[in-house]
Motif scaffolding. Structure first.
Motif, PDB file in Angstrom:
ATOM      1  N   SER A  48       5.057   4.796   3.272  1.00  0.00           N
ATOM      2  CA  SER A  48       4.429   6.146   3.510  1.00  0.00           C
ATOM      3  C   SER A  48       5.145   7.074   4.221  1.00  0.00           C
ATOM      4  CB  SER A  48       3.078   5.892   4.842  1.00  0.00           C
ATOM      5  OG  SER A  48       2.661   7.156   5.084  1.00  0.00           O
ATOM      6  N   PRO A  49       5.121   8.320   3.752  1.00  0.00           N
ATOM      7  CA  PRO A  49       5.970   9.271   4.277  1.00  0.00           C
ATOM      8  C   PRO A  49       5.178   9.584   5.628  1.00  0.00           C
ATOM      9  CG  PRO A  49       4.538  10.229   2.810  1.00  0.00           C
ATOM     10  CD  PRO A  49       4.232   8.732   2.495  1.00  0.00           C
ATOM     11  N   LYS A  52       8.151   6.731  -3.716  1.00  0.00           N
ATOM     12  CA  LYS A  52       8.112   5.638  -4.858  1.00  0.00           C
ATOM     13  C   LYS A  52       9.121   4.741  -5.016  1.00  0.00           C
ATOM     14  CE  LYS A  52       4.919   8.719  -7.697  1.00  0.00           C
ATOM     15  NZ  LYS A  52       4.626   9.252  -9.199  1.00  0.00           N
ATOM     16  N   THR A  53      10.323   5.329  -4.719  1.00  0.00           N
ATOM     17  CA  THR A  53      11.548   4.500  -4.833  1.00  0.00           C
ATOM     18  C   THR A  53      11.537   3.474  -3.695  1.00  0.00           C
ATOM     19  OG1 THR A  53      12.978   6.231  -5.627  1.00  0.00           O
ATOM     20  CG2 THR A  53      14.040   4.436  -4.466  1.00  0.00           C
ATOM     21  N   ALA A  99       6.264  18.055  -1.149  1.00  0.00           N
ATOM     22  CA  ALA A  99       6.243  16.534  -1.095  1.00  0.00           C
ATOM     23  C   ALA A  99       5.838  16.285  -2.195  1.00  0.00           C
ATOM     24  CB  ALA A  99       5.343  16.106   0.087  1.00  0.00           C
ATOM     25  N   ASN A 100       7.043  15.617  -3.269  1.00  0.00           N
ATOM     26  CA  ASN A 100       6.716  15.047  -4.795  1.00  0.00           C
ATOM     27  C   ASN A 100       6.574  13.774  -4.793  1.00  0.00           C
ATOM     28  OD1 ASN A 100       6.530  17.934  -5.888  1.00  0.00           O
ATOM     29  ND2 ASN A 100       8.713  18.007  -5.789  1.00  0.00           N
ATOM     30  N   ILE A 103       0.788  -1.340   0.059  1.00  0.00           N
ATOM     31  CA  ILE A 103      -0.035  -0.188  -0.151  1.00  0.00           C
ATOM     32  C   ILE A 103       0.837   1.236  -0.122  1.00  0.00           C
ATOM     33  CG2 ILE A 103      -1.850   1.273   1.350  1.00  0.00           C
ATOM     34  CD1 ILE A 103      -2.542  -1.577   2.608  1.00  0.00           C
ATOM     35  N   ASP A 104       0.755   2.046  -1.167  1.00  0.00           N
ATOM     36  CA  ASP A 104       1.561   3.343  -1.005  1.00  0.00           C
ATOM     37  C   ASP A 104       0.661   4.573  -0.561  1.00  0.00           C
ATOM     38  OD1 ASP A 104       2.816   5.618  -1.909  1.00  0.00           O
ATOM     39  OD2 ASP A 104       3.403   4.742  -3.744  1.00  0.00           O
ATOM     40  N   ALA A 105       0.979   5.150   0.426  1.00  0.00           N
ATOM     41  CA  ALA A 105       0.181   5.932   1.020  1.00  0.00           C
ATOM     42  C   ALA A 105       0.443   7.548   0.686  1.00  0.00           C
ATOM     43  CB  ALA A 105       0.079   5.978   2.676  1.00  0.00           C
ATOM     44  N   HIS A 106       1.735   7.801  -0.144  1.00  0.00           N
ATOM     45  CA  HIS A 106       1.900   9.152  -0.278  1.00  0.00           C
ATOM     46  C   HIS A 106       1.073   9.888  -0.967  1.00  0.00           C
ATOM     47  CE1 HIS A 106       3.866  12.193  -2.500  1.00  0.00           C
ATOM     48  NE2 HIS A 106       4.692  12.410  -1.631  1.00  0.00           N
TER      49      HIS A 106
END
Length: 265
Positions: free
Chosen positions: A137-138, A92-93, A86-87, A76-79
């Protein structure tokens, strides 16, 4: 590991291999055909084995690698994107590293990028199917972005209503010995946090530090991991990239993340 032994070939005869859009069964009666068809999978397993040997890890057998190949992971990508602030490049990396590493460990990786949108029922199903769930997540103001909280509210509420992730809070009026938080249905699944912080590593686990006063990252994020523990999943030690604004060490963080995944999973 430059050859295939009869014992190894017998293992291949018990698995099904999918490639591109086709699927075939490997038969004991035709090992030569089986070996040719299985070449991509054999190569992947060899690569995984070499990675493990390079890291000097012990205790995993070919049979265990084959068993892991049937498992699934949900990433799960929570960006959440904030232009000029915050780009999401680092997030993503790290998500790409997780996806690659889990595939090398033999997992089929499902992925949800929250900011791209999602179907609630499909996310419940992904949680049902997954053996391992990893959140990348950030850290925004000492928590995940608010879109992740929305995701959790929607997906876990649906999981409760459907009785697929949990059935209740665990307590009953008839049996007061049953504890709060014991009504989950995700036993046997694992959950892990992977975070990117501005906070330096030394800010944690040291009672002399002003802000966290000795608390660990896992202590600070207990409200996040409690969601999964409440549903019965095992919570793995978290991973963090620290000090990413002032003293980023991306290559070092990537190497540490690979090692952490192999050790924890």
């Amino acid at each position: 590991m430059g050859f295939v032994t009869p014992k190894t070939m017998s293992l291949f005869s018990h698995i099904r291999i999918a490639a591109d859009s086709s699927e075939w069964a490997i038969s004991r009666s035709d090992p030569a055909t089986a070996f040719g068809a299985a070449a991509p999978t054999i190569s992947a397993i060899c690569n995984t084995s070499c990675r493990m040997q390079t890291r000097k890890l012990q205790g995993i057998t070919m049979k265990q690698a084959m068993e892991q190949a049937m498992k699934k992971a949900l990433l799960i990508d929570a960006h959440q994107h904030y232009p000029g602030f915050a780009n999401g490049k680092l997030n993503k990396t790290m998500a790409a590293v997780i996806k690659e590493e889990m595939a090398l460990l033999g997992y089929e990786v499902m992925q949800t990028v929250i900011e791209d949108g999602y179907d609630i029922d499909a996310e419940v199903q992904k949680h049902v199917d997954a053996d391992v769930i990893i959140l990348q997540s950030p850290v925004y103001w000492f928590a995940t972005p608010w879109i992740y909280k929305k995701y959790v509210d929607e997906v876990f509420t649906a999981g409760l209503v459907q009785q697929r992730l949990l059935v209740s809070d665990g307590r009953t009026r008839d049996d007061p010995s049953k504890q709060y938080g014991s009504g989950g249905k995700m036993q046997g699944k694992k959950y892990m946090l992977s975070l990117t912080w501005n906070a330096p590593e030394e800010a944690f686990g040291d009672a002399r530090q002003f802000l966290f006063e000795g608390r660990s990252v896992d202590d600070v994020f207990v409200s996040n991991t409690a969601n999964y523990k409440f549903c019965g999943a095992d919570v793995l030690p978290s991973f963090s990239c620290h000090d990413v604004v002032k003293q980023a060490d991306i290559e070092g963080d990537i190497a540490r993340l690979r090692g952490h995944l192999t050790a924890a999973i």
